[in-house]
Scaffold this active site. Sequence first.
Site, PDB file in Angstrom:
ATOM      1  N   GLY A   1       0.803  -1.210   0.000  1.00 48.86           N
ATOM      2  CA  GLY A   1       0.000   0.000   0.000  1.00 48.86           C
ATOM      3  C   GLY A   1       0.838   1.263   0.000  1.00 48.86           C
ATOM      4  N   ILE A   2       0.226   2.343  -0.456  1.00 50.38           N
ATOM      5  CA  ILE A   2       0.861   3.664  -0.395  1.00 50.38           C
ATOM      6  C   ILE A   2       0.409   4.314   0.905  1.00 50.38           C
ATOM      7  CG2 ILE A   2       1.097   5.907  -1.510  1.00 50.38           C
ATOM      8  CD1 ILE A   2       0.333   4.543  -4.145  1.00 50.38           C
ATOM      9  N   HIS A   3       1.355   4.622   1.768  1.00 55.58           N
ATOM     10  CA  HIS A   3       1.008   5.156   3.088  1.00 55.58           C
ATOM     11  C   HIS A   3       1.384   6.634   3.171  1.00 55.58           C
ATOM     12  CE1 HIS A   3       0.031   4.799   7.322  1.00 55.58           C
ATOM     13  NE2 HIS A   3       1.146   5.460   7.618  1.00 55.58           N
ATOM     14  N   PRO A   4       0.540   7.474   3.725  1.00 58.16           N
ATOM     15  CA  PRO A   4      -0.803   7.199   4.249  1.00 58.16           C
ATOM     16  C   PRO A   4      -1.871   7.614   3.242  1.00 58.16           C
ATOM     17  CG  PRO A   4       0.034   9.243   5.161  1.00 58.16           C
ATOM     18  CD  PRO A   4       1.028   8.795   4.138  1.00 58.16           C
TER      19      PRO A   4
ATOM     20  N   GLU B   1      -4.973   2.346   0.609  1.00 55.56           N
ATOM     21  CA  GLU B   1      -4.163   1.260   1.157  1.00 55.56           C
ATOM     22  C   GLU B   1      -4.956   0.349   2.088  1.00 55.56           C
ATOM     23  OE1 GLU B   1      -1.031   2.086   3.982  1.00 55.56           O
ATOM     24  OE2 GLU B   1      -2.037   3.927   4.650  1.00 55.56           O
TER      25      GLU B   1
END
Length: 500
Positions: free
Chosen positions: A472-475, A479
């Site tokens: 996932g791409i945080h934040p 995600e």
Amino acid sequence: MSSPPGRRARLSSPGTSRQTPDAREEVRRRLKDLIEGNRVMIFSKSYCPHSTRVKELFSSLGVDYNILELDQVDDGANVQEVLTEISNQKTVPNIFVNKVHVGGCERTFQAHKNGLLQKLLQEDSAHDYDLIVIGGGSGGLSCAKEAANLGKKVMVLDFVVPSPQGSSWGLGGTCVNVGCIPKKLMHQAALLGQALQDSRKFGWEYNQQVRHNWEAMTEAIQNHISSLNWSYRLTLREKGVAYVNSYGEFVELHKIKVQQVEKGSPGKLKVVAKSTEGPETVEEIYNTVLLAIGRESCTRKIGLEKIGVKINEKTGKIPVNDVEQTNVPHVYAIGDVLEGKPELTPVAIQAGKLLARRLFGASLEKCDYINVPTTVFTPLEYGCCGLSEEKAIEVYKKENLEVYHTLFWPLEWTVAGRDNNTCYAKIICNKFDNERVVGFHLLGPNAGEITQGFAAAMKCGLTKQLLNDTIGIHPTCGEVFTTLEITKSSGLDITQKGCG
């Protein structure tokens, strides 16, 4: 008096069993010449009993016809394959009357029984246009432009009957004028208002009173819509499509009347309304009564009954087959008027483009109405793709499904102090198909942007394991779909206690 015999057509195929693209295109051209150059053109096979029945029918009617026996031409298999691309019919007999594809044996006899065949036989084969589109919405414009790209002569008829108050709009249909475009722009205005409130928590200080100017917003949005109306007209002109701002109505099978509707004086209605929350009643005279929110299929006043096109009498929607063909072979329907299909602009655009390609022999591809993504642009956006949980249970049965879900708290909402248990994510998986995702649902900021990406993944066969394997791409809100763990069947609590 003896019936006229059928004339034998000739088609010398330039290729062998291994056709080059040029040879294939030459076969297509010769088949089109046969279809367009003969009042009745029958593609058959000499041994087919159904083909014999059709030939006998035309002979009994005293109608001359041309025949191409596909089993007696050079490279007949490839010829039939090209014919299939033109007509979207794999079997013989394959019948065209005055360039209209009637179909096979059964449909020809059905057309004879209901009078359609006789009407087609009476038609002059020389028409003013190859394609006339009634309705300049997303689907109609898409179909018209694609047909023009394929070298066809096209006309678009579009006229919006004014409301009792005289309101109307320009070219582009519901989406551009009163749907997707103004809706998303006004949604953005609401988001900016919320952002102003949130900004104080992020350190922005301003003392002046903030007010919203409704007139300024509507003028700006209307100016943008007007520019789109003009852009559509310009594009049609550049592609050589004739555009007439008039109401189209069928008068015969291949004739459409163009009776611009004038603005009328609305009648008046006496309305008696009773409150649902108390004993109060209201009795007033009105010239407009809004019965419901939504759209109506305007199919009842365009002459469809004159040419035999069937509609759903209750809804006005038009039933079609899997190639958007109505029960009248040369009349097709796309977009919001279709029965049982999504009322969405991108769906209509795709269907219109693919229909033009099929009609004029450029492709056999059909519109795929499965796993169509969409979003509701309410202040908290809702995006979905695939089946709802209720529909999935109906299709697959509850015991065959696993539902993963969670509430979540977007990082942007934490400092702003907004509710930490409002946003929601859910996927519905088929347990006995490698946990393939059959339903995707998201309630949260930017749901439209997020859903669009996952929709492409679902077209590729997205599974729960593939989501688990995705970093996932945080934040971000998106995600959350890479970390779903709680199943609905477990009954575990999904509320959020703090920042994830």
